[in-house]
Scaffold this motif. Sequence first.
Motif, PDB file in Angstrom:
ATOM      1  N   UNK A   1       0.812  -1.217   0.000  1.00 49.14           N
ATOM      2  CA  UNK A   1       0.000   0.000   0.000  1.00 49.14           C
ATOM      3  C   UNK A   1       0.846   1.268   0.000  1.00 49.14           C
ATOM      4  N   UNK A   2       2.114   1.151   0.418  1.00 46.72           N
ATOM      5  CA  UNK A   2       3.002   2.326   0.432  1.00 46.72           C
ATOM      6  C   UNK A   2       4.124   2.181  -0.604  1.00 46.72           C
ATOM      7  N   UNK A   3       3.928   1.291  -1.580  1.00 43.60           N
ATOM      8  CA  UNK A   3       4.910   1.136  -2.661  1.00 43.60           C
ATOM      9  C   UNK A   3       4.680   2.245  -3.676  1.00 43.60           C
ATOM     10  N   UNK A   4       5.133   3.448  -3.342  1.00 42.61           N
ATOM     11  CA  UNK A   4       4.876   4.654  -4.133  1.00 42.61           C
ATOM     12  C   UNK A   4       6.170   5.095  -4.806  1.00 42.61           C
ATOM     13  N   UNK A   5       6.152   5.401  -6.089  1.00 43.72           N
ATOM     14  CA  UNK A   5       7.386   5.841  -6.764  1.00 43.72           C
ATOM     15  C   UNK A   5       7.830   7.221  -6.268  1.00 43.72           C
TER      16      UNK A   5
ATOM     17  N   UNK B   1      -5.106   5.530   3.614  1.00 42.79           N
ATOM     18  CA  UNK B   1      -4.707   6.910   3.340  1.00 42.79           C
ATOM     19  C   UNK B   1      -3.697   7.413   4.360  1.00 42.79           C
ATOM     20  N   UNK B   2      -3.831   6.981   5.614  1.00 42.28           N
ATOM     21  CA  UNK B   2      -2.877   7.412   6.629  1.00 42.28           C
ATOM     22  C   UNK B   2      -1.487   6.853   6.331  1.00 42.28           C
ATOM     23  N   UNK B   3      -1.415   5.579   5.959  1.00 39.41           N
ATOM     24  CA  UNK B   3      -0.128   4.980   5.599  1.00 39.41           C
ATOM     25  C   UNK B   3       0.484   5.694   4.402  1.00 39.41           C
ATOM     26  N   UNK B   4      -0.343   6.021   3.419  1.00 36.92           N
ATOM     27  CA  UNK B   4       0.164   6.659   2.198  1.00 36.92           C
ATOM     28  C   UNK B   4       0.560   8.113   2.440  1.00 36.92           C
ATOM     29  N   UNK B   5      -0.140   8.803   3.335  1.00 34.67           N
ATOM     30  CA  UNK B   5       0.255  10.189   3.659  1.00 34.67           C
ATOM     31  C   UNK B   5       1.650  10.218   4.270  1.00 34.67           C
ATOM     32  N   UNK B   6       1.894   9.294   5.187  1.00 35.89           N
ATOM     33  CA  UNK B   6       3.220   9.242   5.827  1.00 35.89           C
ATOM     34  C   UNK B   6       4.311   8.980   4.799  1.00 35.89           C
ATOM     35  N   UNK B   7       4.054   8.075   3.868  1.00 37.89           N
ATOM     36  CA  UNK B   7       5.048   7.772   2.838  1.00 37.89           C
ATOM     37  C   UNK B   7       5.253   8.962   1.906  1.00 37.89           C
ATOM     38  N   UNK B   8       4.171   9.629   1.552  1.00 37.83           N
ATOM     39  CA  UNK B   8       4.274  10.791   0.666  1.00 37.83           C
ATOM     40  C   UNK B   8       5.065  11.914   1.310  1.00 37.83           C
ATOM     41  N   UNK B   9       4.877  12.106   2.608  1.00 36.33           N
ATOM     42  CA  UNK B   9       5.654  13.139   3.305  1.00 36.33           C
ATOM     43  C   UNK B   9       7.141  12.806   3.291  1.00 36.33           C
ATOM     44  N   UNK B  10       7.467  11.511   3.413  1.00 34.27           N
ATOM     45  CA  UNK B  10       8.875  11.102   3.333  1.00 34.27           C
ATOM     46  C   UNK B  10       9.464  11.427   1.960  1.00 34.27           C
ATOM     47  N   UNK B  11       8.628  11.314   0.931  1.00 38.93           N
ATOM     48  CA  UNK B  11       9.088  11.579  -0.437  1.00 38.93           C
ATOM     49  C   UNK B  11       9.041  13.064  -0.787  1.00 38.93           C
ATOM     50  N   UNK B  12       8.500  13.897   0.117  1.00 38.97           N
ATOM     51  CA  UNK B  12       8.473  15.338  -0.110  1.00 38.97           C
ATOM     52  C   UNK B  12       7.219  15.849  -0.777  1.00 38.97           C
ATOM     53  N   UNK B  13       6.135  15.053  -0.809  1.00 41.52           N
ATOM     54  CA  UNK B  13       4.880  15.479  -1.415  1.00 41.52           C
ATOM     55  C   UNK B  13       3.881  15.820  -0.319  1.00 41.52           C
ATOM     56  N   UNK B  14       3.492  17.068  -0.276  1.00 36.03           N
ATOM     57  CA  UNK B  14       2.533  17.513   0.761  1.00 36.03           C
ATOM     58  C   UNK B  14       1.192  17.931   0.172  1.00 36.03           C
ATOM     59  N   UNK B  15       1.091  17.913  -1.157  1.00 39.54           N
ATOM     60  CA  UNK B  15      -0.161  18.353  -1.800  1.00 39.54           C
ATOM     61  C   UNK B  15      -0.958  17.184  -2.368  1.00 39.54           C
ATOM     62  N   UNK B  16      -0.634  15.955  -1.935  1.00 39.95           N
ATOM     63  CA  UNK B  16      -1.356  14.775  -2.359  1.00 39.95           C
ATOM     64  C   UNK B  16      -1.982  14.112  -1.129  1.00 39.95           C
ATOM     65  N   UNK B  17      -3.259  13.767  -1.199  1.00 37.48           N
ATOM     66  CA  UNK B  17      -3.993  13.169  -0.075  1.00 37.48           C
ATOM     67  C   UNK B  17      -3.951  14.082   1.140  1.00 37.48           C
ATOM     68  N   UNK B  18      -4.255  15.353   0.952  1.00 40.67           N
ATOM     69  CA  UNK B  18      -4.234  16.299   2.071  1.00 40.67           C
ATOM     70  C   UNK B  18      -5.403  16.017   3.021  1.00 40.67           C
TER      71      UNK B  18
END
Length: 507
Positions: A54-58, A490-507
Amino acid sequence: MLALTSICTLVGGLAAVIYTDTLQYFVMLGGSMIVVIKGFQEVGGYTELQRKYLVAIPEKMIDNSTCGLPRVDSWQMLRDADPTVSDMPWPAFLLGQMPASIWYWCTDQMIVQRALAAKSLSHAQGGTLLAGYTKLLPLFIIILPGMISRVLFPNEIGCVVPEECYKFCGSYQSCSNSAYPKLVLEYLPNGIRGVMLCVMLSAIMSNLTSIFNSASTLFTMDIWSYFRPKAKGKEQLMVGRIFILILVGISILWIPIIERTQGGQLFVYIQVIAAYLAPPIAAIYSMAIFWKRMNEMGAFWGLMSGFVVGMVRMALDFYYGEPACYEEDNRPFLIAKIHYMYFATMLFWITVVVAIVISLCTKPTEEWRLIRSTFFTRFDHSVRQDDLEMKERVQNELLSATPALSEIGEAKTPVRWYHRAYNFLFGFDNSPEAKENVIAMNAHLVEITNLHQKRWEKILLNTILVSILVVAGILFTYFSINPFTEEEVHQLQREKLRELGYTNILQ
């Protein structure tokens, strides 16, 4: 691969296809199990795979877009019925996949040919049940390793930016097709990697040999024999071999079309094509078995109407193409809003209605043609007119091919080497042993064309049938219960996105 496979099929025929398929079955199963075990070792087990997938995000995403995020229902097999929410609505899957399954497992010559090659009805049913149990394995030896591959290679397999995808796998749409090969090449040692190369080549060759052999049989027995009803076995063999060469040429020409239209997901492409072509065949097959009033005119026009409707939808799909995740879908309503599985369901019933109307408006089928050709007449032991004609034709061919008694004692004329090569290539055998085999085969056919079964065979086979239905039901239930809520995903993916530097996705 096409050329090598055609040589195998040309020289060996059905016997070679079945023997090689049996060997390749064990090669594919053994090699795939190695990949499964190694893959689960790398991700830390099944539970870890569920979370990590679920957090395998490019790393490279498209701004202000959720494209590239694993779906919330990734671990749910039967999904929401609304096609705008789900990529595989559960009613569409159950009702739309059924015609495709009936077509493939009950009418596809590649499968039917193997059932007809069985020694008895019990052997055919037992082989079918074994195939059913084996068909449960792809979930574990293909699907899960593919998900493991995305976990281990999120940037390559999960890519969403077209330029990145093209850099990794040569496709602008997706690199999903590379998931399994990527896992094999990166995580298996050289020796096992060679075994897995054999596995993948075996899978390709197994399909191709079966298709070539079955298609040539259909063309020779159904089409060529229609125009040449008195064609002898030697001519039919030659025509079948030549038709295989034609198929190879068509296959090579079709490769660029597949590469352009499959959208980075080859398996989905196959299911879409089947959804447009299979329902009419499944409908006519089912009606022919369970409705004795069905006649040739109803079957023909039912198939033709279904074929035309299916081809129109397929042509529209090819013309418009599927938009990328981040693009607006401006396709016509028929394509954009009606899922291809829902369309398959409608196509099935369109064919049924046309076939019923035409059959009722035309003359019924002759009674003798219904003997042993429907579910309700399967035990009818009356003599069919075409059985007598076939028996007479076979006997005449045997008499014409058998040498006269005066010729048996004469010295045999040596056969030149090019004649021997010609006979070997096209499968001709005029030896006394071959004639004896033909006579024995005809006697054997008379014995096995009845549906007699011993009581213990019926009980055993029915017990296995019930067990496989129960197992399939349990698996469907288990894999249709999502282990995560939407908010947890969504909570798992938000944490991963923040690690990757994306703050405007799944706000």
